[in-house]
Scaffold this motif. Structure first.
Motif, PDB file in Angstrom:
ATOM      1  N   GLU A  66      34.350 -69.195  19.012  1.00 49.80           N
ATOM      2  CA  GLU A  66      33.422 -67.957  17.526  1.00 49.80           C
ATOM      3  C   GLU A  66      34.363 -66.694  18.741  1.00 49.80           C
ATOM      4  N   ILE A  67      34.362 -65.228  18.175  1.00 50.71           N
ATOM      5  CA  ILE A  67      34.375 -64.878  18.502  1.00 50.71           C
ATOM      6  C   ILE A  67      33.869 -63.244  18.608  1.00 50.71           C
ATOM      7  N   ILE A  68      33.436 -63.004  19.411  1.00 50.52           N
ATOM      8  CA  ILE A  68      31.875 -61.673  19.600  1.00 50.52           C
ATOM      9  C   ILE A  68      32.464 -60.727  19.685  1.00 50.52           C
ATOM     10  N   GLY A  69      32.304 -59.531  18.961  1.00 43.75           N
ATOM     11  CA  GLY A  69      32.312 -57.971  19.603  1.00 43.75           C
ATOM     12  C   GLY A  69      31.475 -57.465  19.843  1.00 43.75           C
ATOM     13  N   LEU A  70      31.434 -57.352  21.384  1.00 43.41           N
ATOM     14  CA  LEU A  70      30.483 -56.738  22.200  1.00 43.41           C
ATOM     15  C   LEU A  70      30.432 -55.145  21.951  1.00 43.41           C
ATOM     16  N   ILE A  71      29.166 -54.881  21.401  1.00 41.62           N
ATOM     17  CA  ILE A  71      29.501 -53.099  21.331  1.00 41.62           C
ATOM     18  C   ILE A  71      28.021 -52.469  21.777  1.00 41.62           C
ATOM     19  N   VAL A  99      36.631 -54.208  16.149  1.00 45.02           N
ATOM     20  CA  VAL A  99      35.355 -54.992  16.583  1.00 45.02           C
ATOM     21  C   VAL A  99      35.589 -55.851  15.240  1.00 45.02           C
ATOM     22  N   TYR A 100      35.216 -55.051  14.625  1.00 40.66           N
ATOM     23  CA  TYR A 100      35.038 -55.672  12.498  1.00 40.66           C
ATOM     24  C   TYR A 100      36.031 -56.614  12.063  1.00 40.66           C
ATOM     25  N   GLU A 101      37.249 -56.344  12.421  1.00 41.06           N
ATOM     26  CA  GLU A 101      38.005 -57.090  11.732  1.00 41.06           C
ATOM     27  C   GLU A 101      38.081 -58.294  12.650  1.00 41.06           C
ATOM     28  N   VAL A 102      38.298 -58.830  13.661  1.00 43.81           N
ATOM     29  CA  VAL A 102      38.450 -59.738  14.141  1.00 43.81           C
ATOM     30  C   VAL A 102      37.208 -60.601  14.587  1.00 43.81           C
ATOM     31  N   LEU A 114      45.598 -47.603  23.501  1.00 40.56           N
ATOM     32  CA  LEU A 114      46.489 -48.048  22.692  1.00 40.56           C
ATOM     33  C   LEU A 114      47.109 -47.094  21.807  1.00 40.56           C
ATOM     34  N   SER A 115      48.414 -47.487  21.723  1.00 39.98           N
ATOM     35  CA  SER A 115      48.737 -46.955  20.116  1.00 39.98           C
ATOM     36  C   SER A 115      48.107 -48.029  18.679  1.00 39.98           C
ATOM     37  N   VAL A 116      48.584 -48.037  17.907  1.00 38.01           N
ATOM     38  CA  VAL A 116      48.290 -48.138  17.260  1.00 38.01           C
ATOM     39  C   VAL A 116      48.768 -49.384  16.925  1.00 38.01           C
ATOM     40  N   ALA A 117      49.863 -49.551  17.146  1.00 35.77           N
ATOM     41  CA  ALA A 117      51.583 -50.674  17.266  1.00 35.77           C
ATOM     42  C   ALA A 117      50.565 -52.031  18.584  1.00 35.77           C
ATOM     43  N   GLY A 118      49.974 -51.547  19.382  1.00 35.82           N
ATOM     44  CA  GLY A 118      49.282 -51.777  20.728  1.00 35.82           C
ATOM     45  C   GLY A 118      48.239 -52.770  19.773  1.00 35.82           C
ATOM     46  N   VAL A 119      47.406 -51.730  19.701  1.00 36.75           N
ATOM     47  CA  VAL A 119      45.818 -52.579  18.773  1.00 36.75           C
ATOM     48  C   VAL A 119      46.006 -53.808  17.605  1.00 36.75           C
ATOM     49  N   ARG A 120      46.776 -53.634  17.400  1.00 33.23           N
ATOM     50  CA  ARG A 120      47.595 -54.464  16.388  1.00 33.23           C
ATOM     51  C   ARG A 120      47.599 -55.872  17.176  1.00 33.23           C
ATOM     52  N   MET A 121      48.709 -55.417  17.825  1.00 35.03           N
ATOM     53  CA  MET A 121      48.666 -56.869  19.359  1.00 35.03           C
ATOM     54  C   MET A 121      47.811 -57.220  20.227  1.00 35.03           C
ATOM     55  N   VAL A 122      46.491 -56.696  20.572  1.00 29.88           N
ATOM     56  CA  VAL A 122      45.726 -56.522  20.622  1.00 29.88           C
ATOM     57  C   VAL A 122      44.975 -58.176  19.580  1.00 29.88           C
ATOM     58  N   LEU A 123      44.751 -57.321  18.833  1.00 30.40           N
ATOM     59  CA  LEU A 123      43.484 -57.770  17.276  1.00 30.40           C
ATOM     60  C   LEU A 123      44.593 -59.061  16.990  1.00 30.40           C
ATOM     61  N   ASP A 124      46.175 -58.732  16.401  1.00 30.25           N
ATOM     62  CA  ASP A 124      46.789 -60.849  16.526  1.00 30.25           C
ATOM     63  C   ASP A 124      46.120 -61.614  17.498  1.00 30.25           C
ATOM     64  N   PHE A 125      46.094 -60.872  19.052  1.00 31.49           N
ATOM     65  CA  PHE A 125      46.339 -62.123  20.366  1.00 31.49           C
ATOM     66  C   PHE A 125      44.547 -62.518  19.942  1.00 31.49           C
ATOM     67  N   ILE A 126      43.224 -62.145  19.812  1.00 35.83           N
ATOM     68  CA  ILE A 126      42.232 -62.509  20.196  1.00 35.83           C
ATOM     69  C   ILE A 126      42.263 -63.348  18.127  1.00 35.83           C
ATOM     70  N   LYS A 127      42.756 -62.957  17.037  1.00 35.63           N
ATOM     71  CA  LYS A 127      42.999 -63.775  16.187  1.00 35.63           C
ATOM     72  C   LYS A 127      43.835 -65.096  16.520  1.00 35.63           C
ATOM     73  N   SER A 128      44.137 -65.291  17.179  1.00 36.23           N
ATOM     74  CA  SER A 128      45.677 -66.461  17.621  1.00 36.23           C
ATOM     75  C   SER A 128      44.583 -67.783  18.875  1.00 36.23           C
ATOM     76  N   LEU A 129      43.866 -66.654  19.440  1.00 32.85           N
ATOM     77  CA  LEU A 129      42.909 -67.145  20.679  1.00 32.85           C
ATOM     78  C   LEU A 129      42.029 -68.116  19.091  1.00 32.85           C
ATOM     79  N   LYS A 130      41.016 -67.710  18.096  1.00 26.02           N
ATOM     80  CA  LYS A 130      40.264 -68.342  17.301  1.00 26.02           C
ATOM     81  C   LYS A 130      40.894 -69.331  16.708  1.00 26.02           C
TER      82      LYS A 130
END
Ligand SMILES: Nc1ncnc2c1ncn2[C@@H]1O[C@H](COP(=O)(O)OP(=O)(O)OP(=O)(O)O)[C@@H](O)[C@H]1O
Ligand SMILES: [Mg+2]
Length: 260
Positions: free
Chosen positions: A39-44, A216-219, A184-200
């Protein structure tokens, strides 16, 4: 109030009534939280809400003052970072992610270096770099071709990749990312978000801290909002649009501010 999981599964991590004081500052005021496998928890929450404090307790970097922690239904005491790692908890902290002066391979194996069987007490560097290459390549990370590169030369996104590599290699069950997309840059953010998705996809749970609701909402599967040391919202993302959540967060945070 905990959705479809409640009757079928035991949470991977269950926190009950967690309190933490820093001198007179009551940083966490009785936090309950359940996290399920994958489970991915977005903590804000605003600055000082207690997000980092909570995750540091889970990671064994600091001790709670009271409350209980359960791992797969069993009560545990997480006294230090090694205790957390043994359970399968991997962390990238806001302020102390990796050791910049060490290379990629050493950072991946930090604290868990393989020993050389021929020469006792010596680390098996060959094995370490070989394994580092393998896992980085498998993750599709450019850093694979030079695991001897010092981490201080890497971008933020590439550093996050090392944490994910660690999580994969040591089969972590829970990865904590404290503001991985900050600066992070836009590309950097994309990479991190994709990583989080790959964890899932690999059934690794994740606590993802960010000030940017859109990231947070995206992932995230669930959005958890802390305010002044209290959990004031814990909802499945699927029930809300990002605009609805934004409004709820503003309203809840304001209410909390006037009530103290
Ligand atoms: N080591 C410390 N010593 C004293 N007070 C601390 C310490 N760490 C955190 N605090 C206090 O505890 C409260 C929660 O801090 P915490 O760092 O958990 O907030 P946060 O939600 O992560 O904020 P940010 O979004 O700014 O990172 C704050 O009032 C902070 O000043
Ligand atoms: Mg923080």
């Amino acid at each position: 109030m905990n959705y479809e999981h409640e009757l079928t599964e035991v949470p991977l991590l269950k926190l009950r009534n967690i309190h933490k004081y820093f001198g007179k500052v009551h940083a966490l005021k009785g936090i309950d939280l359940d996290i399920y496998e994958g489970e991915i928890i977005g903590l804000i929450g605003d600055n000082g809400a207690g997000k980092s404090t909570l995750t540091k307790i889970i990671a064994g970097a600091i001790r709670k003052d009271s409350g209980e922690i359960y791992w797969n239904g069993r009560k545990v005491e997480i006294k230090n970072v090694n205790d957390a790692r043994r359970l399968g908890i991997e962390v990238a902290f806001q302020e102390m992610t990796l050791i910049d002066s060490l290379d990629i391979g050493l950072n991946i194996f930090l604290g868990r270096e393989p020993l050389n069987h021929k020469i006792r007490f010596l680390l098996d560097y060959n094995k370490m770099y070989e394994e580092a290459r393998r896992i980085l390549k498998q993750l599709g990370l450019r850093t694979w071709n030079n695991p001897k590169r010092e981490v201080r030369f890497l971008s933020g996104g590439e550093k996050q990749g090392i944490v994910v590599a660690r999580a994969m290699l040591f089969q972590s069950k829970l990865v904590i990312l404290d503001e991985p997309t900050r600066n992070l840059s836009v590309a950097g953010v994309r990479m991190v978000l994709d990583f989080i998705k790959s964890l899932k996809e690999k059934k690794i749970a994740c606590i993802f801290i960010s000030h940017t609701l859109h990231h947070v909402y995206e992932v995230a599967d669930r959005i958890v909002l802390l305010s002044l040391g209290r959990k004031i919202l814990d909802v499945p993302k699927s029930q809300y649009t990002v605009e609805e959540l934004e409004n709820i967060i503003i309203e809840k945070t304001m209410k909390q501010d006037v009530s103290v």
